[in-house]
Design a protein around this motif. Structure first.
Motif, PDB file in Angstrom:
ATOM      1  N   PHE A 175     -14.908   6.581   1.243  1.00 27.75           N
ATOM      2  CA  PHE A 175     -13.849   5.870   0.539  1.00 27.75           C
ATOM      3  C   PHE A 175     -12.846   5.389   1.577  1.00 27.75           C
ATOM      4  CE2 PHE A 175     -15.669   8.863  -2.383  1.00 27.75           C
ATOM      5  CZ  PHE A 175     -15.598   8.268  -3.627  1.00 27.75           C
ATOM      6  N   TYR A 176     -12.562   4.099   1.590  1.00 29.28           N
ATOM      7  CA  TYR A 176     -11.590   3.508   2.506  1.00 29.28           C
ATOM      8  C   TYR A 176     -10.415   2.996   1.674  1.00 29.28           C
ATOM      9  CZ  TYR A 176     -15.420   3.359   5.919  1.00 29.28           C
ATOM     10  OH  TYR A 176     -16.458   3.673   6.769  1.00 29.28           O
ATOM     11  N   LEU A 177      -9.225   3.512   1.957  1.00 24.56           N
ATOM     12  CA  LEU A 177      -8.016   3.071   1.262  1.00 24.56           C
ATOM     13  C   LEU A 177      -6.988   2.596   2.267  1.00 24.56           C
ATOM     14  CD1 LEU A 177      -8.868   6.040  -0.414  1.00 24.56           C
ATOM     15  CD2 LEU A 177      -7.470   4.720  -1.984  1.00 24.56           C
ATOM     16  N   GLU A 178      -6.315   1.514   1.923  1.00 26.55           N
ATOM     17  CA  GLU A 178      -5.232   0.981   2.750  1.00 26.55           C
ATOM     18  C   GLU A 178      -3.986   0.872   1.884  1.00 26.55           C
ATOM     19  OE1 GLU A 178      -5.377   0.060   6.056  1.00 26.55           O
ATOM     20  OE2 GLU A 178      -7.484   0.634   6.195  1.00 26.55           O
ATOM     21  N   GLY A 179      -2.823   1.008   2.515  1.00 31.57           N
ATOM     22  CA  GLY A 179      -1.562   0.835   1.813  1.00 31.57           C
ATOM     23  C   GLY A 179      -0.677   2.052   1.961  1.00 31.57           C
ATOM     24  N   LYS A 180       0.296   2.131   1.082  1.00 33.27           N
ATOM     25  CA  LYS A 180       1.195   3.286   1.062  1.00 33.27           C
ATOM     26  C   LYS A 180       0.554   4.372   0.199  1.00 33.27           C
ATOM     27  CE  LYS A 180       5.370   0.551   1.727  1.00 33.27           C
ATOM     28  NZ  LYS A 180       6.639   0.102   1.146  1.00 33.27           N
ATOM     29  N   VAL A 181      -0.398   5.050   0.815  1.00 31.44           N
ATOM     30  CA  VAL A 181      -1.208   6.048   0.118  1.00 31.44           C
ATOM     31  C   VAL A 181      -1.127   7.359   0.883  1.00 31.44           C
ATOM     32  CG1 VAL A 181      -3.519   6.645  -0.698  1.00 31.44           C
ATOM     33  CG2 VAL A 181      -2.777   4.254  -0.730  1.00 31.44           C
ATOM     34  N   ASP A 182      -0.705   8.403   0.211  1.00 31.68           N
ATOM     35  CA  ASP A 182      -0.655   9.741   0.799  1.00 31.68           C
ATOM     36  C   ASP A 182      -2.092  10.239   0.963  1.00 31.68           C
ATOM     37  OD1 ASP A 182      -0.796  12.690   0.728  1.00 31.68           O
ATOM     38  OD2 ASP A 182       1.380  12.582   0.470  1.00 31.68           O
ATOM     39  N   PRO A 183      -2.511  10.580   2.198  1.00 30.69           N
ATOM     40  CA  PRO A 183      -3.897  11.022   2.420  1.00 30.69           C
ATOM     41  C   PRO A 183      -4.290  12.235   1.568  1.00 30.69           C
ATOM     42  CG  PRO A 183      -2.837  10.543   4.508  1.00 30.69           C
ATOM     43  CD  PRO A 183      -1.765  10.474   3.455  1.00 30.69           C
ATOM     44  N   ASP A 184      -3.372  13.170   1.342  1.00 33.18           N
ATOM     45  CA  ASP A 184      -3.687  14.338   0.519  1.00 33.18           C
ATOM     46  C   ASP A 184      -3.928  13.940  -0.934  1.00 33.18           C
ATOM     47  OD1 ASP A 184      -3.532  16.065   2.687  1.00 33.18           O
ATOM     48  OD2 ASP A 184      -1.397  16.479   2.358  1.00 33.18           O
ATOM     49  N   LYS A 185      -3.133  12.997  -1.432  1.00 37.45           N
ATOM     50  CA  LYS A 185      -3.325  12.526  -2.807  1.00 37.45           C
ATOM     51  C   LYS A 185      -4.633  11.755  -2.935  1.00 37.45           C
ATOM     52  CE  LYS A 185       1.466  12.547  -4.234  1.00 37.45           C
ATOM     53  NZ  LYS A 185       2.601  11.818  -4.789  1.00 37.45           N
ATOM     54  N   ALA A 186      -4.966  10.985  -1.917  1.00 36.48           N
ATOM     55  CA  ALA A 186      -6.227  10.245  -1.934  1.00 36.48           C
ATOM     56  C   ALA A 186      -7.412  11.212  -1.940  1.00 36.48           C
ATOM     57  CB  ALA A 186      -6.311   9.304  -0.740  1.00 36.48           C
ATOM     58  N   ALA A 187      -7.350  12.227  -1.094  1.00 36.41           N
ATOM     59  CA  ALA A 187      -8.429  13.217  -1.034  1.00 36.41           C
ATOM     60  C   ALA A 187      -8.576  13.939  -2.364  1.00 36.41           C
ATOM     61  CB  ALA A 187      -8.172  14.207   0.099  1.00 36.41           C
ATOM     62  N   ARG A 188      -7.467  14.285  -2.982  1.00 37.94           N
ATOM     63  CA  ARG A 188      -7.493  14.977  -4.275  1.00 37.94           C
ATOM     64  C   ARG A 188      -8.045  14.065  -5.372  1.00 37.94           C
ATOM     65  NH1 ARG A 188      -8.735  19.058  -7.182  1.00 37.94           N
ATOM     66  NH2 ARG A 188      -7.371  19.472  -8.942  1.00 37.94           N
ATOM     67  N   ALA A 189      -7.669  12.785  -5.353  1.00 37.60           N
ATOM     68  CA  ALA A 189      -8.178  11.838  -6.344  1.00 37.60           C
ATOM     69  C   ALA A 189      -9.698  11.707  -6.236  1.00 37.60           C
ATOM     70  CB  ALA A 189      -7.511  10.475  -6.169  1.00 37.60           C
ATOM     71  N   VAL A 190     -10.200  11.628  -5.009  1.00 41.54           N
ATOM     72  CA  VAL A 190     -11.647  11.533  -4.807  1.00 41.54           C
ATOM     73  C   VAL A 190     -12.323  12.822  -5.271  1.00 41.54           C
ATOM     74  CG1 VAL A 190     -13.466  11.378  -3.054  1.00 41.54           C
ATOM     75  CG2 VAL A 190     -11.506   9.808  -2.983  1.00 41.54           C
ATOM     76  N   GLU A 191     -11.749  13.954  -4.924  1.00 43.20           N
ATOM     77  CA  GLU A 191     -12.301  15.247  -5.348  1.00 43.20           C
ATOM     78  C   GLU A 191     -12.397  15.331  -6.877  1.00 43.20           C
ATOM     79  OE1 GLU A 191     -13.712  19.176  -4.852  1.00 43.20           O
ATOM     80  OE2 GLU A 191     -13.210  17.782  -3.242  1.00 43.20           O
ATOM     81  N   LEU A 192     -11.328  14.924  -7.558  1.00 41.26           N
ATOM     82  CA  LEU A 192     -11.332  14.945  -9.021  1.00 41.26           C
ATOM     83  C   LEU A 192     -12.402  14.013  -9.585  1.00 41.26           C
ATOM     84  CD1 LEU A 192      -7.503  15.014  -9.772  1.00 41.26           C
ATOM     85  CD2 LEU A 192      -9.174  16.776 -10.417  1.00 41.26           C
ATOM     86  N   SER A 193     -12.507  12.837  -9.010  1.00 41.65           N
ATOM     87  CA  SER A 193     -13.519  11.902  -9.475  1.00 41.65           C
ATOM     88  C   SER A 193     -14.915  12.475  -9.297  1.00 41.65           C
ATOM     89  CB  SER A 193     -13.414  10.570  -8.730  1.00 41.65           C
ATOM     90  OG  SER A 193     -14.492   9.735  -9.100  1.00 41.65           O
ATOM     91  N   MET A 194     -15.220  12.896  -8.101  1.00 39.94           N
ATOM     92  CA  MET A 194     -16.583  13.329  -7.783  1.00 39.94           C
ATOM     93  C   MET A 194     -16.986  14.625  -8.467  1.00 39.94           C
ATOM     94  SD  MET A 194     -17.748  10.843  -6.069  1.00 39.94           S
ATOM     95  CE  MET A 194     -19.294  11.573  -5.606  1.00 39.94           C
ATOM     96  N   ASN A 195     -16.026  15.499  -8.729  1.00 45.73           N
ATOM     97  CA  ASN A 195     -16.369  16.805  -9.310  1.00 45.73           C
ATOM     98  C   ASN A 195     -15.994  16.975 -10.779  1.00 45.73           C
ATOM     99  OD1 ASN A 195     -17.611  17.975  -7.055  1.00 45.73           O
ATOM    100  ND2 ASN A 195     -15.631  18.461  -6.160  1.00 45.73           N
ATOM    101  N   LYS A 196     -15.218  16.038 -11.329  1.00 49.45           N
ATOM    102  CA  LYS A 196     -14.769  16.229 -12.709  1.00 49.45           C
ATOM    103  C   LYS A 196     -14.963  15.015 -13.607  1.00 49.45           C
ATOM    104  CE  LYS A 196     -10.845  17.891 -15.389  1.00 49.45           C
ATOM    105  NZ  LYS A 196      -9.483  18.410 -15.380  1.00 49.45           N
ATOM    106  N   TYR A 197     -14.571  13.826 -13.146  1.00 50.94           N
ATOM    107  CA  TYR A 197     -14.504  12.674 -14.034  1.00 50.94           C
ATOM    108  C   TYR A 197     -15.685  11.706 -14.002  1.00 50.94           C
ATOM    109  CZ  TYR A 197      -9.639  14.087 -14.602  1.00 50.94           C
ATOM    110  OH  TYR A 197      -8.509  14.798 -14.860  1.00 50.94           O
TER     111      TYR A 197
END
Length: 140
Positions: free
Chosen positions: A95-117
């Protein structure tokens, strides 16, 4: 959900249409007798994995008021060798994200997607696919 599929040439070229009129072309490879005029069905499944997870990740990060200026996913996947049917054995997603994105929030969002949603990820996981991923924010 309702999908209609029709053959559009003498080979394996098919047009799938959903209930909203969206269409996708599918075909087989030239090696298997097709004309390579569309996505192969097993590739479409991996594309679905990317699309499903992308929607989740963007939705989660928008709710957290993260400002995404660019987003893309790259997936490398391998199928079982010498088996019929040949299922997906592994899929590695970056996953490649650019912008004003907190890396920890991005990692958590991916984790939630891949393991829950993401239903596609769970479908693949239940078929035995080993899913791995990595998150890169602002090329880091």
């Amino acid at each position: 959900m309702k999908i209609s599929l029709k053959r559009i040439d003498e080979g394996f070229n098919m047009e799938a249409t959903d209930e909203n009129g969206h269409t996708v072309l599918m075909d087989s490879s030239i090696e298997n007798g097709g004309n390579n005029n569309g996505v192969r069905p097993m590739q479409m499944l991996i594309m679905g994995l990317g699309g499903c997870s992308a929607i989740d990740v963007v939705m989660i990060l928008k709710k957290q008021r993260q400002e995404i200026t660019d987003f893309r996913i790259e997936i490398e996947a391998d199928r079982e060798k010498g088996k019929e049917p040949s299922l997906w054995e592994t899929a590695r997603i970056i996953f490649y994200l650019e912008g004003k994105v907190d890396p920890d929030k991005a990692a958590r969002a991916v984790e939630l997607s891949m393991n829950k949603y993401c239903s596609v990820a769970e479908t693949l996981r239940r078929s035995g696919t080993n899913l791995t991923w990595e998150v890169k924010v602002n090329n880091a």
